[in-house]
Design an enzyme around this catalytic site. Structure first.
Site, mmCIF file in Angstrom:
data_model
loop_
_atom_site.group_PDB
_atom_site.id
_atom_site.type_symbol
_atom_site.label_atom_id
_atom_site.label_comp_id
_atom_site.label_asym_id
_atom_site.label_seq_id
_atom_site.Cartn_x
_atom_site.Cartn_y
_atom_site.Cartn_z
ATOM 1 N N CYS A 113 36.666 29.188 31.095
ATOM 2 C CA CYS A 113 35.221 29.168 31.368
ATOM 3 C C CYS A 113 34.394 28.805 30.140
ATOM 4 O O CYS A 113 33.215 28.482 30.263
ATOM 5 C CB CYS A 113 34.772 30.508 31.928
ATOM 6 S SG CYS A 113 35.577 30.927 33.466
ATOM 7 N N HIS A 245 26.794 31.929 31.100
ATOM 8 C CA HIS A 245 27.901 31.601 32.002
ATOM 9 C C HIS A 245 27.644 32.292 33.345
ATOM 10 O O HIS A 245 27.346 33.481 33.393
ATOM 11 C CB HIS A 245 29.203 32.100 31.377
ATOM 12 C CG HIS A 245 30.400 31.913 32.253
ATOM 13 N ND1 HIS A 245 30.589 30.800 33.031
ATOM 14 C CD2 HIS A 245 31.477 32.711 32.457
ATOM 15 C CE1 HIS A 245 31.731 30.907 33.686
ATOM 16 N NE2 HIS A 245 32.287 32.061 33.363
ATOM 17 N N ASN A 275 31.620 31.325 40.413
ATOM 18 C CA ASN A 275 32.052 31.029 39.053
ATOM 19 C C ASN A 275 32.764 29.676 39.030
ATOM 20 O O ASN A 275 33.904 29.555 39.467
ATOM 21 C CB ASN A 275 32.991 32.142 38.564
ATOM 22 C CG ASN A 275 33.412 31.951 37.117
ATOM 23 O OD1 ASN A 275 33.222 30.879 36.544
ATOM 24 N ND2 ASN A 275 33.984 32.991 36.537
HETATM 25 N N1 COA Z 1 36.081 42.852 48.727
HETATM 26 C C1 COA Z 1 36.088 44.157 48.998
HETATM 27 N N2 COA Z 1 36.657 45.072 48.194
HETATM 28 C C2 COA Z 1 37.221 44.616 47.067
HETATM 29 C C3 COA Z 1 37.251 43.273 46.728
HETATM 30 C C4 COA Z 1 36.649 42.353 47.617
HETATM 31 N N3 COA Z 1 36.613 41.029 47.384
HETATM 32 N N4 COA Z 1 37.902 43.129 45.545
HETATM 33 C C5 COA Z 1 38.246 44.354 45.152
HETATM 34 N N5 COA Z 1 37.852 45.265 46.074
HETATM 35 C C6 COA Z 1 38.036 46.705 46.069
HETATM 36 C C7 COA Z 1 39.167 47.161 45.179
HETATM 37 O O1 COA Z 1 40.394 47.062 45.853
HETATM 38 C C8 COA Z 1 38.776 48.580 44.892
HETATM 39 O O2 COA Z 1 39.117 49.377 45.995
HETATM 40 P P1 COA Z 1 39.643 50.886 45.773
HETATM 41 O O3 COA Z 1 38.523 51.607 45.098
HETATM 42 O O4 COA Z 1 39.909 51.338 47.174
HETATM 43 O O5 COA Z 1 40.855 50.753 44.912
HETATM 44 C C9 COA Z 1 37.253 48.521 44.828
HETATM 45 O O6 COA Z 1 36.874 47.314 45.506
HETATM 46 C C10 COA Z 1 36.717 48.478 43.417
HETATM 47 O O7 COA Z 1 37.469 47.543 42.693
HETATM 48 P P2 COA Z 1 37.113 47.210 41.210
HETATM 49 O O8 COA Z 1 38.001 46.106 40.722
HETATM 50 O O9 COA Z 1 37.045 48.471 40.397
HETATM 51 O O10 COA Z 1 35.624 46.664 41.401
HETATM 52 P P3 COA Z 1 34.557 46.292 40.328
HETATM 53 O O11 COA Z 1 33.325 47.067 40.545
HETATM 54 O O12 COA Z 1 35.139 46.273 38.941
HETATM 55 O O13 COA Z 1 34.206 44.796 40.729
HETATM 56 C C11 COA Z 1 34.717 42.585 39.983
HETATM 57 C C12 COA Z 1 35.237 43.810 40.711
HETATM 58 C C13 COA Z 1 35.843 41.581 39.915
HETATM 59 C C14 COA Z 1 33.559 42.004 40.763
HETATM 60 C C15 COA Z 1 34.253 43.004 38.548
HETATM 61 O O14 COA Z 1 35.249 43.750 37.906
HETATM 62 C C16 COA Z 1 33.917 41.836 37.701
HETATM 63 O O15 COA Z 1 32.917 41.182 37.919
HETATM 64 N N6 COA Z 1 34.733 41.536 36.691
HETATM 65 C C17 COA Z 1 34.553 40.356 35.876
HETATM 66 C C18 COA Z 1 35.243 39.205 36.559
HETATM 67 C C19 COA Z 1 34.861 37.881 36.005
HETATM 68 O O16 COA Z 1 33.690 37.562 35.932
HETATM 69 N N7 COA Z 1 35.862 37.090 35.628
HETATM 70 C C20 COA Z 1 35.655 35.806 35.110
HETATM 71 C C21 COA Z 1 35.225 35.872 33.706
HETATM 72 S S1 COA Z 1 35.052 34.264 33.104
#
Ligand code: COA
Length: 318
Positions: A113, A245, A275
Site C-alpha cells: 500500500c 492512505h 482499500n
Molecule cells: N464481517 C463480520 N464480522 C467479521 C468480519 C466481517 N467481514 N471480519 C471479522 N469479523 C468478526 C471477527 O470474526 C470477530 O468475531 P468474534 O468476536 O466472534 O471473534 C469480530 O468480527 C471482531 O474481529 P476483529 O478482527 O477484532 O475486528 P476489528 O474491530 O479489529 O476490525 C478490521 C477488523 C480488519 C476492520 C480492523 O482490525 C482493521 O481495520 N485493521 C486494519 C486493516 C487494514 O487496514 N489493513 C490494510 C493496511 S494497509
C-alpha cells in the site's frame, strides 16, 4: 535548487461495483459491520481480463491531459503496484509501450500500500537531480486477484483502482520532502504467502492480523506525518489537507485525532472504493483536486502504510 511539482493528477476505477450488500451474499458479514468497522460502502473490481496496466493507462491519460502534456513528453515512469500484469516486463515498461513514451527508464516498486509513496519519492529525486523533465508516477492495483473472496476478514477490505500524477521541474516547491520507511519484523501481519520463487501454487491470497495492523499503522502514520513537518520546520496547523492512505476510516480518524487535524481537512474517499493499496493516495488526491477542494498553493501531507510493513509520507505544496 530544482524542485518537482505536481503538474497534473488522474485516476480511474473499474466499472464493476461490488457493494457491501453484494458481499453479504458471499460471506458471513453485513453492511452494518463493514461500514462501522471500515467506513467502506462499495468497491470497484476489474472485469475479467482487465489488468493493473489497463487501469493505470486511464489514470495516466487523465493525469497527462490535466498537465497539458503528451505521452511523448514523459521521460521517466515510477509505477507502484503489488499486483503486476506480468513477472516481467514491469508495469512501468508495459505502460510506456501502451502510451508510446519509449526510451526513458521505467521502474516498478513493490511496496504494497506504500507503493505510490515510494514511487513518488523516487520520481521526485529524478526530477530534482535534473535527470527527468516529466515523470509519470503511478499507483495501480488489481487486488481483487489476490483476495480470497471466501475470507470475510479480507474480502470486505481490498479492491481495484489506479491513480497517477505527473511531476515536472520547478524553481519553487512542489514536493518539499518525502520520507520512506520499512520494518520487516512485521512481515507476518500482512502478506501474500505465495511468490514466484517460493511456494507457487497458482493460488494467491492475502493473510492479515487486522487488529495488530491497525495499531502499528496508526502509530507509524502519526510518526511519519510529524517527521515530514519537522523536516520542514512546520507546525501541524500549516497543513491545508491530509491526504491519507484510504485503508479504513477508523485508521484515518485515529491518525487525524492523534495529529490534532480536524476531519474537515482530511480527504476521505474510502467509502467509494475500499482499500486499493498503492492506488489509494493518488486516487484520493485526484478526486479532491477535481472537485475543487484542493487548490493550487495549498500544503498537502500525503501518507500511506502497507504490508512489510512499509510506510511513507510526502509534504507537497500543490
Ligand atoms: N464481517 C463480520 N464480522 C467479521 C468480519 C466481517 N467481514 N471480519 C471479522 N469479523 C468478526 C471477527 O470474526 C470477530 O468475531 P468474534 O468476536 O466472534 O471473534 C469480530 O468480527 C471482531 O474481529 P476483529 O478482527 O477484532 O475486528 P476489528 O474491530 O479489529 O476490525 C478490521 C477488523 C480488519 C476492520 C480492523 O482490525 C482493521 O481495520 N485493521 C486494519 C486493516 C487494514 O487496514 N489493513 C490494510 C493496511 S494497509
Amino acid at each position: 535548487m530544482i524542485y518537482s511539482r505536481i503538474a497534473g493528477t488522474g485516476s480511474y476505477l473499474p466499472q464493476k461495483v461490488v457493494t457491501n450488500f453484494d458481499l453479504e451474499k458471499i460471506v458471513d458479514t453485513s453492511d452494518e459491520w463493514i461500514r462501522s468497522r471500515t467506513g467502506i460502502e462499495r468497491r470497484h473490481v476489474a472485469a475479467d481480463g482487465e489488468t493493473t496496466v489497463d487501469l493505470a493507462e486511464h489514470a495516466a491519460r487523465r493525469a497527462l491531459e490535466a498537465a497539458g502534456l503528451a505521452p511523448g513528453d514523459v521521460d521517466f515512469i515510477a509505477f507502484g503496484t503489488t499486483t503486476p500484469d506480468l513477472v516481467f516486463p514491469n508495469c512501468g515498461v508495459l505502460l510506456q509501450q501502451r502510451r508510446g513514451c519509449r526510451g526513458g527508464p521505467a521502474v516498478s516498486v513493490e511496496t504494497a500500500c506504500a507503493g505510490f509513496m515510494y514511487a513518488l519519492s523516487i520520481a521526485d529525486k529524478y526530477v530534482r537531480c535534473g535527470e527527468s523533465k516529466r515523470a509519470l508516477v503511478i499507483g495501480a492495483e488489481t487486488l481483487s486477484r489476490i483476495t480470497d473472496w471466501s475470507d470475510r476478514a479480507t474480502a470486505v477490505l481490498f479492491a481495484d483502482g489506479a491513480g497517477a500524477v505527473v511531476l515536472e521541474p520547478s524553481a519553487t516547491p512542489g514536493v518539499l520532502s518525502t520520507h520512506l520507511h520499512a520494518d520487516g519484523q512485521y512481515k507476518d501481519m500482512l502478506y501474500c504467502a505465495v511468490g514466484v520463487s517460493k511456494g507457487f501454487t497458482g493460488k494467491l491470497a492475502i493473510t492479515m492480523t487486522g487488529s495488530e495492523v491497525f495499531k502499528v499503522a496508526v502509530t507509524k502514520l502519526g510518526e511519519t506525518v510529524d517527521e515530514a513537518l519537522a523536516a520542514n520546520g512546520l507546525d501541524r496547523s500549516a497543513l491545508d489537507w491530509l491526504v491519507p492512505h484510504q485503508a479504513n476510516i477508523r485508521i484515518i480518524q485515529a491518525t487525524a485525532r492523534k495529529l490534532d487535524i480536524p476531519m474537515e481537512r482530511v480527504i476521505v474517499t474510502v467509502q467509494e472504493h475500499g482499500n486499493t493499496s498503492a492506488a489509494s493516495v493518488p486516487l484520493a488526491l485526484d478526486v479532491a483536486v477535481r472537485d475543487g477542494r484542493i487548490r493550487r498553493g495549498e500544503l498537502l501531507l500525503l501518507e500511506a502504510f502497507g504490508g512489510g510493513f512499509t510506510w511513507g509520507s510526502a509534504l507537497v505544496r500543490y
